[in-house]
Design an enzyme around this catalytic site. Structure first.
Site, PDB file in Angstrom:
ATOM      1  N   TYR A 134       6.522 -30.281 -17.706  1.00 21.31           N
ATOM      2  CA  TYR A 134       5.044 -30.484 -18.133  1.00 21.31           C
ATOM      3  C   TYR A 134       4.544 -29.381 -17.766  1.00 21.31           C
ATOM      4  O   TYR A 134       3.984 -28.491 -19.279  1.00 21.31           O
ATOM      5  CB  TYR A 134       3.990 -31.813 -18.022  1.00 21.31           C
ATOM      6  CG  TYR A 134       4.575 -32.691 -17.772  1.00 21.31           C
ATOM      7  CD1 TYR A 134       5.033 -33.081 -18.863  1.00 21.31           C
ATOM      8  CD2 TYR A 134       4.707 -34.058 -16.179  1.00 21.31           C
ATOM      9  CE1 TYR A 134       5.209 -34.476 -18.864  1.00 21.31           C
ATOM     10  CE2 TYR A 134       5.657 -34.711 -16.513  1.00 21.31           C
ATOM     11  CZ  TYR A 134       5.845 -35.833 -17.853  1.00 21.31           C
ATOM     12  OH  TYR A 134       6.071 -36.613 -18.297  1.00 21.31           O
TER      13      TYR A 134
ATOM     14  N   GLU B 133       0.065 -38.396 -16.361  1.00 20.25           N
ATOM     15  CA  GLU B 133      -0.113 -38.410 -14.292  1.00 20.25           C
ATOM     16  C   GLU B 133       1.591 -38.591 -14.024  1.00 20.25           C
ATOM     17  O   GLU B 133       2.271 -39.445 -14.855  1.00 20.25           O
ATOM     18  CB  GLU B 133      -0.373 -40.330 -13.684  1.00 20.25           C
ATOM     19  CG  GLU B 133      -2.127 -39.543 -13.638  1.00 20.25           C
ATOM     20  CD  GLU B 133      -2.621 -41.688 -14.143  1.00 20.25           C
ATOM     21  OE1 GLU B 133      -1.812 -42.690 -14.834  1.00 20.25           O
ATOM     22  OE2 GLU B 133      -3.504 -41.702 -14.010  1.00 20.25           O
TER      23      GLU B 133
END
Length: 153
Positions: free
Chosen positions: A120, A108
């Protein structure tokens, strides 16, 4: 490097993680030193870290259950950002998870943390959902992402 819980000094390592986290996050560490220690003591927790001049300057902590893992905490000191340490930590983590036959790595991240989102994405993570109002100080949505470990080359 991989932190070997059976050979390491857990309270000292928890303190080092907390100090990095306190400096790396704009709103201070999301975890207390005690929470780091408690996580280190949990079955399935694993930490990867980078040392410079004998001090921890970055780390990535995960929690693994069966064939899934989740990034619990990931930080690099501001003065060491953009030197490839995050990529190094991620590569070590993924290599470890492949050896452990983990299929999926979840995380998250704050919706407004564009640098982390881009990092990411560059490392193969895909957005799979969101959580409204998940973060506090300030309140912000979380972007949920996943990486298929076995597809990483």
């Amino acid at each position: 490097m991989y932190f070997n819980k059976s050979a390491g000094n857990l309270p000292a390592f928890a303190r080092a993680l907390f100090l990095v986290s306190a400096e790396a996050y704009p709103t201070g560490s999301p975890w207390t030193e005690k929470q780091f220690l408690e996580h280190l003591l949990q079955h399935g927790s694993h930490y990867f870290f980078v040392l410079k001049a004998g001090a921890v300057v970055g780390y990535l902590g995960i929690q693994t259950v069966l064939d899934e893992s989740e990034i619990m905490n990931f930080a690099v000191l501001p003065s060491y950002k953009r030197l490839g340490l995050g990529k190094q930590l991620m590569a070590e983590c993924v290599s470890f998870l492949k050896q452990e036959a983990v299929q999926t790595l979840f995380l998250e991240v704050r919706e407004g943390n564009i640098a982390a989102l881009n990092f990411y994405k560059r490392n193969g993570f895909k957005k799979i959902g969101s959580r409204s109002g998940y973060y506090h100080h300030p309140v912000e949505d979380a972007v949920l992402m996943s990486l298929n470990i076995q597809e990483v080359t």
